[in-house]
Design a protein around this motif. Structure first.
Motif, short mmCIF file in Angstrom:
data_model
loop_
_atom_site.label_atom_id
_atom_site.label_comp_id
_atom_site.label_asym_id
_atom_site.label_seq_id
_atom_site.Cartn_x
_atom_site.Cartn_y
_atom_site.Cartn_z
N ALA A 542 0.83 -1.21 0.00
CA ALA A 542 0.00 0.00 0.00
C ALA A 542 0.86 1.26 0.00
O ALA A 542 0.63 2.20 -0.77
CB ALA A 542 -0.93 -0.02 1.21
N PHE A 543 1.88 1.28 0.81
CA PHE A 543 2.72 2.47 0.87
C PHE A 543 3.73 2.52 -0.28
O PHE A 543 4.21 3.59 -0.63
CB PHE A 543 3.41 2.55 2.22
N THR A 544 3.99 1.35 -0.88
CA THR A 544 4.73 1.36 -2.14
C THR A 544 3.91 2.03 -3.23
O THR A 544 4.44 2.74 -4.09
CB THR A 544 5.11 -0.07 -2.53
N ALA A 545 2.60 1.79 -3.20
CA ALA A 545 1.73 2.47 -4.17
C ALA A 545 1.78 3.98 -3.99
O ALA A 545 1.82 4.74 -4.96
CB ALA A 545 0.30 1.95 -4.01
N VAL A 546 1.80 4.43 -2.74
CA VAL A 546 1.90 5.88 -2.49
C VAL A 546 3.23 6.41 -2.99
O VAL A 546 3.30 7.48 -3.63
CB VAL A 546 1.71 6.16 -0.99
N ALA A 547 4.31 5.67 -2.73
CA ALA A 547 5.63 6.12 -3.18
C ALA A 547 5.71 6.18 -4.69
O ALA A 547 6.27 7.13 -5.26
CB ALA A 547 6.70 5.18 -2.62
N SER A 548 5.15 5.19 -5.38
CA SER A 548 5.17 5.22 -6.85
C SER A 548 4.26 6.32 -7.40
O SER A 548 4.48 6.82 -8.50
CB SER A 548 4.73 3.86 -7.38
N LEU A 549 3.25 6.70 -6.60
CA LEU A 549 2.34 7.76 -7.04
C LEU A 549 3.03 9.11 -7.15
O LEU A 549 2.77 9.89 -8.06
CB LEU A 549 1.15 7.83 -6.08
N VAL A 550 3.93 9.39 -6.23
CA VAL A 550 4.57 10.71 -6.18
C VAL A 550 5.99 10.70 -6.72
O VAL A 550 6.71 11.70 -6.59
CB VAL A 550 4.58 11.24 -4.74
N SER A 551 6.44 9.58 -7.30
CA SER A 551 7.80 9.50 -7.83
C SER A 551 7.79 9.75 -9.34
O SER A 551 6.75 9.61 -10.00
CB SER A 551 8.42 8.14 -7.53
N GLY A 552 8.94 10.10 -9.86
CA GLY A 552 9.05 10.37 -11.29
C GLY A 552 8.56 11.77 -11.64
O GLY A 552 8.03 12.53 -10.82
N GLY A 553 8.75 12.12 -12.90
CA GLY A 553 8.34 13.44 -13.35
C GLY A 553 6.85 13.67 -13.25
O GLY A 553 6.39 14.72 -12.78
N ARG A 554 6.06 12.67 -13.66
CA ARG A 554 4.60 12.80 -13.58
C ARG A 554 4.16 12.94 -12.12
O ARG A 554 3.31 13.77 -11.79
CB ARG A 554 3.94 11.60 -14.24
N GLY A 555 4.73 12.10 -11.25
CA GLY A 555 4.33 12.15 -9.85
C GLY A 555 4.64 13.49 -9.21
O GLY A 555 3.83 14.01 -8.43
N LEU A 556 5.80 14.07 -9.53
CA LEU A 556 6.14 15.37 -8.94
C LEU A 556 5.23 16.47 -9.46
O LEU A 556 4.85 17.38 -8.71
CB LEU A 556 7.60 15.69 -9.25
N ASP A 557 4.87 16.40 -10.74
CA ASP A 557 3.94 17.40 -11.29
C ASP A 557 2.58 17.30 -10.61
O ASP A 557 1.97 18.32 -10.25
CB ASP A 557 3.80 17.21 -12.79
N GLU A 558 2.10 16.08 -10.45
CA GLU A 558 0.81 15.90 -9.79
C GLU A 558 0.88 16.29 -8.32
O GLU A 558 -0.10 16.82 -7.77
CB GLU A 558 0.37 14.44 -9.93
N LEU A 559 2.00 16.05 -7.70
CA LEU A 559 2.16 16.44 -6.30
C LEU A 559 2.14 17.96 -6.15
O LEU A 559 1.61 18.48 -5.16
CB LEU A 559 3.47 15.88 -5.76
N GLY A 560 2.69 18.66 -7.13
CA GLY A 560 2.64 20.12 -7.07
C GLY A 560 1.24 20.67 -7.15
O GLY A 560 0.96 21.77 -6.64
N ARG A 561 0.33 19.92 -7.78
CA ARG A 561 -1.06 20.38 -7.86
C ARG A 561 -1.72 20.47 -6.49
O ARG A 561 -2.66 21.24 -6.31
CB ARG A 561 -1.87 19.42 -8.74
N LEU A 562 -1.23 19.71 -5.51
CA LEU A 562 -1.82 19.77 -4.17
C LEU A 562 -1.62 21.14 -3.55
O LEU A 562 -2.43 21.58 -2.72
CB LEU A 562 -1.20 18.71 -3.27
N ALA A 563 -0.55 21.82 -3.95
CA ALA A 563 -0.29 23.17 -3.45
C ALA A 563 -0.69 24.23 -4.45
O ALA A 563 -0.37 25.41 -4.25
CB ALA A 563 1.19 23.31 -3.09
N GLY A 564 -1.37 23.82 -5.52
CA GLY A 564 -1.82 24.79 -6.51
C GLY A 564 -0.76 25.22 -7.49
O GLY A 564 -0.93 26.24 -8.16
N MET A 565 0.30 24.44 -7.63
CA MET A 565 1.38 24.80 -8.56
C MET A 565 1.33 23.90 -9.78
O MET A 565 1.12 22.69 -9.67
CB MET A 565 2.75 24.65 -7.87
#
Length: 963
Positions: A542-565
């Motif tokens: 489960a937490f590997t899924a979370v780590a893969s969600l926010v890793s890589g270029g796509r993951g970092l871009d999507e993570l920035g959306r949480l802060a409105g960037m």
């Protein structure tokens, strides 16, 4: 030759030293065993001879109670009855033998000379041969024959010493003769081959082998020294024979026979040191053969079989007892390493792999025979997989049978034994390791990243996952799988292979979804199997899924959306990724048995749910959306146990605070600067949109959540929520209130600043009164009152007081802003006293002091406004205003006195006196000097009457107190 002789002599000396230590231990044990027990109480004391002669003492005789060992059995001296010899009146026999006086005499007088004699005989033989060579008396053939005859004669002498044991009475004599004879035979054969060249390497090798066999045979008759010579000579014979290009198959056969013979002798005589030495020497020869270069077919086969014998066969039958398992394990590991070297140096041919297969099958059989050796199987599997990975450019036709063979031997054998009584975690690890390792090495060699490879390896991963899945299914009905880690390990291995199948067969962005689905499958499987260990594996995925969600270029871009960037180019895919992981974590928070894990799953799940919305929602509404989740969760929590959803509520609450941080900071900066006296202008505050979306609306939603879910957040949570609601609401109202006056520059601040502050302070005081009278909220009321009073004291009375700051108070006397501005703190203090009467009574002096200061400031400000108009900070002071201050001081002093007399307040009376004294001093020192005529007379008259009146009041009051 001399080196070999020295080695033999050194080995004999060391052996004798060890024998002597063992004999000494036997003697000590024997003495302790034969000691007489203590006499019982009351028994008569035995009669002892006072002067017993030494010759009458019984000699030392070994008994059956002495400890026996392979060493003592070999060196035990025979018990021979000696006939006494009559000399005069005394009988002297073997029983009258006197031990040497010291250990030094025993070592150098009785023991070492015998061994030195054997060595001397060997050296004499060598010197005799050397003398014949130097003198030219004998031909080389005759010299060799004489040497052989001499060596045989020494061995024959050992036999005679054995047969005449009754006369020799020392086992070391025959051992020394036999050792000297064997050493002579080794030396003669080496001289014939290397010095005289009378025989070739092969014949010399055969001769040395014969001497080795003779040494092993003589060891059965004469003891361990002969076996030691056989060990050293037999293993050194191939090197001493001097062949430049040895016949490796023949050499391997010889080494196998020699090591096998030594191991057999070790078992029959229980000489473990002999078998261990033989295995070590054989392993050394195996390493030398592998280092000799590329081997042909016959050589490879012979060396491989020799390694098999060293690693499996010889240790199996040569040893027994508690240490045998360790020796077999070490031998098997060494054989694995040498077999790996043989495969690597031989070019990874199928023949070499077949030899490794034989070794693996032997491991399987051996681990079944001795359960303690089950640890060998993972070692063999690891060596096989590493070799497969190191195979340079293998052909698929050769690689496939090798990998299938490894899986069949190690995985199949473990699968058969897994759920049987002898099975355990090792077998489960083998099954999972065989499946994972075979896929890994296959991908290492044949995966090229094409679409066809992706499909092929996805199918391979699915097929490989069937092996651990089948293993787990076989033990599904076994009660043991609910309490150990086998099922969890197998489930984890199958889950990893399923994830790899998804990686190969699906697009890269689906990885979090694949891992999340596998994690949920493990969670459900754990519930069905009743095995908590499988659930732990599910948590890891489960937490590997979370780590893969926010890793890589796509993951970092999507993570920035949480802060409105930033902006995601594919919001639909991002929504699917975040929603899938959030759903998986929600299931874990709902169904998992690990309480701590459920808390973490709620937190991360709430973040992922918010992240899913953040991928598609406008940035401006992310803060209100996070706050909207609070009443929704609070409503759902009403049907659950208390505090069940507290982690998720706390997470959304924290997100709401983070989104409110920007307008809060935008408000805090000018507010802090206003503490230093800088006007708080409206253009420095957050705009209305930010205030409404990030402060006002979240405050209302938090209040709704507080009302609907009191039990869901607990008392601490309710207090924290109330503080945030009050803070957000107050700041939002303050920003909204500031918009009504729109004070954007200094001129507007001078014109309307006092009015703005006075109304705001009045609203705070009124809100405090309403909280007390209408809602009975004393804490809230006191907070609001304190805020209003503090705001007035800081801004109105200290920083921006009209008496010394540019603030317009109004042009109409008494009907202006001064009365409310100075009445607000008075009203606040009075209300605080009504709300909390007991604390107010304890602080009455401080409260009365505040009243006095406020009355004085208001009175003098009003007097100033009568003479100067709206602006009180002008520097001009007229004579009339100056006299008015004195008169006002006298009036205020009188009023303070009257109030103090009425209320019994001594502080008011003292303040009256101080104020009157100040007025007198001012009149005499300042006012009188600047006045003339009637004004001076009037001032003195007023002052005089005032003083008389005050004195009369005091005298009357004091007289009333006296009566």
């Amino acid at each position: 030759m001399l080196v070999a002789l020295l080695l033999i002599v050194g080995g004999i000396v060391l052996f004798d030293t060890r024998r002597r230590v063992m004999e000494l231990e036997d003697r000590i044990i024997m003495i302790e065993t034969e000691a007489q027990p203590a006499a019982a109480p009351g028994a008569p004391e035995p009669v002892r001879a006072e002067h017993a002669p030494a010759e009458e003492q019984p000699p030392f005789t070994p008994t059956a109670a002495a400890r026996r060992s392979p060493w003592t059995e070999t060196f035990a001296e025979p018990e021979v009855a000696a006939e006494p010899e009559v000399i005069g009146d005394e009988q002297i026999g073997e029983a009258a033998y006197v031990q040497p006086a010291s250990g030094f005499e025993d070592l150098f007088g009785r023991r070492l000379p015998i061994w030195a004699g054997g060595v001397t005989l060997a050296v004499a033989g060598a010197l005799l041969v050397k003398y014949s060579i130097d003198s030219g008396l004998l031909s080389p053939i005759i010299r060799v024959l004489l040497g052989l005859i001499f060596g045989a004669g020494l061995i024959g002498g050992a036999e005679v010493a054995l047969r005449q044991e009754a006369r020799v009475r020392d086992v070391r004599v025959r051992q020394a003769l036999a050792g000297a004879g064997l050493a002579t035979l080794y030396a003669v054969i080496l001289a014939a081959a290397n010095l005289y060249h009378l025989m070739g390497p092969g014949m010399a090798f055969a001769g040395l082998a014969g001497v080795t066999a003779l040494a092993m045979g003589l060891s059965l008759r004469f003891g361990p020294p002969s076996a030691m010579l056989g060990l050293v000579g037999g293993l050194a014979a191939p090197a001493l024979a001097g062949a430049d290009e040895p016949n490796i198959p023949l050499l391997s056969c010889y080494l196998a026979l020699t090591v096998g013979g030594l191991c057999a002798l070790s078992r029959t005589q229980r000489w473990m040191w002999l078998g261990v030495g033989a295995l070590i020497g054989g392993a050394g020869w195996g390493g030398l053969l592998l280092l000799s270069g590329a081997l042909d077919l016959a050589s490879s086969l012979s060396v491989g079989l020799f390694i098999l014998a060293l690693g499996i066969a010889f240790p199996l039958f040569a040893f027994s007892g508690s240490r045998a398992t360790l020796i077999r394990m070490v031998s098997a590991v060494a054989a694995s390493a040498q077999m790996a070297a043989l495969i690597a140096t031989g070019g990874f041919t199928l023949l070499h792999w077949a030899l490794f297969g034989l070794l693996s099958a032997a491991f399987l059989w051996l681990s079944g025979r001795e359960p303690a050796l089950r640890r060998l199987m993972p070692v063999g599997l690891a060596v096989g997989l590493l070799l497969s990975g190191a195979w340079p450019a293998p052909a698929a036709s050769s690689f496939a049978p090798v990998i299938l063979g490894l899986v069949l031997i190690y995985g199949g054998g473990a699968l058969w034994r897994l759920w049987r009584p002898a099975g355990g975690l090792i077998e489960a690890g083998q099954v999972a390791g065989a499946a994972l390792g075979s896929l890994a090495v296959s991908a290492l060699h044949f995966y090229r990243g094409s679409a066809a490879d992706d499909l092929r390896f996805a199918l391979m991963a699915l097929v490989a996952s069937a092996l651990p899945a089948l293993a787990m299914a076989m033990g599904w009905s076994n009660p043991a799988q609910r309490s150990d880690a086998r099922a969890a390990l197998l489930a984890t291995g199958a889950a990893i292979l399923l994830v790899l199948a998804g990686i190969f067969g699906l697009a890269g962005w689906t990885l979090p979804l694949v891992v999340g689905i596998v994690a949920v499958a493990l969670l459900l499987l754990a519930a069905q199997a009743g095995n908590a260990r499988i659930e732990w594996s599910g948590w890891a995925f489960a937490f590997t899924a979370v780590a893969s969600l926010v890793s890589g270029g796509r993951g970092l871009d999507e993570l920035g959306r949480l802060a409105g960037m930033g902006a995601d180019a594919a919001p639909g895919i991002a929504l699917l990724r975040w929603s899938g992981v959030a759903l998986a974590l929600t299931l874990f928070a709902w169904r998992a048995r690990l309480a701590e894990g459920r808390l973490v799953a709620q937190i991360v799940g709430a973040l992922c749910a918010y992240g899913a919305i953040a991928q598609v929602a406008p940035v401006l509404w992310l803060g209100p959306i996070a706050a909207l989740g609070l009443p929704l969760l609070a409503e759902g929590a009403r049907r659950l146990p208390p505090l069940r959803l507290l982690p998720a509520l706390a997470t959304l609450f924290l997100l709401t605070l983070l989104w409110a941080a920007e307008p809060l900071l935008a408000w805090v900066e000018p507010a802090v600067m206003s503490l230093l006296g800088r006007p708080l202008l409206v253009n420095l505050l957050p705009d209305m949109t930010d205030m409404l979306l990030h402060l006002a609306l979240p405050a209302a939603l938090i209040a709704l959540a507080l009302v609907r879910g009191k039990a869901a957040i607990g008392p601490i949570g309710r207090q924290l929520a109330a503080i945030v609601i009050g803070l957000f609401g107050t700041i939002a109202l303050h920003i909204l209130y500031r918009q009504a006056f729109a004070i954007a520059d200094h001129a507007a601040f001078v014109r309307a600043g006092l009015a703005e502050r006075t109304i705001w302070e009045g609203l705070l005081i009124m809100a405090g009164w309403a909280a007390w009278r209408r809602f009975n909220r004393r804490g809230v009321a006191l907070t609001l009152l304190a805020a209003g009073i503090a705001h007035n004291l800081l801004y109105t009375l200290l920083l921006h007081n009209p008496l010394w700051a540019a603030q317009a108070v109004g042009s109409v006397p008494l009907f202006n802003l001064l009365a409310p501005a100075f009445a607000i703190p008075l009203a606040g203090l009075w209300l605080a006293g009504r709300i909390m009467p007991e604390p107010a009574e304890r602080c009455a002096r401080f409260r009365d002091g505040g009243f006095m200061v406020l009355i004085l400031l208001f009175a003098f400000a009003t007097l100033r406004q009568l003479f100067t108009g709206p602006m009180l900070n002008l520097r001009h002071l007229s004579a009339g205003e100056d006299i008015g201050r004195s008169v006002l001081a006298i009036i205020l002093a009188t009023g303070f006195l009257l109030w103090g007399i009425r209320r019994g307040g001594r502080d008011w009376r003292i303040a009256s006196l101080l104020l009157m004294l100040g007025a007198v001093a001012k009149v005499f020192l300042l006012d009188a000097s600047g006045l003339t005529g009637l004004l001076r007379i009037a001032s003195f008259l007023a002052l005089g009457f005032s003083l008389i009146g005050i004195g009369w009041l005091y005298s009357r009051h004091l007289r009333a107190d006296t009566h």
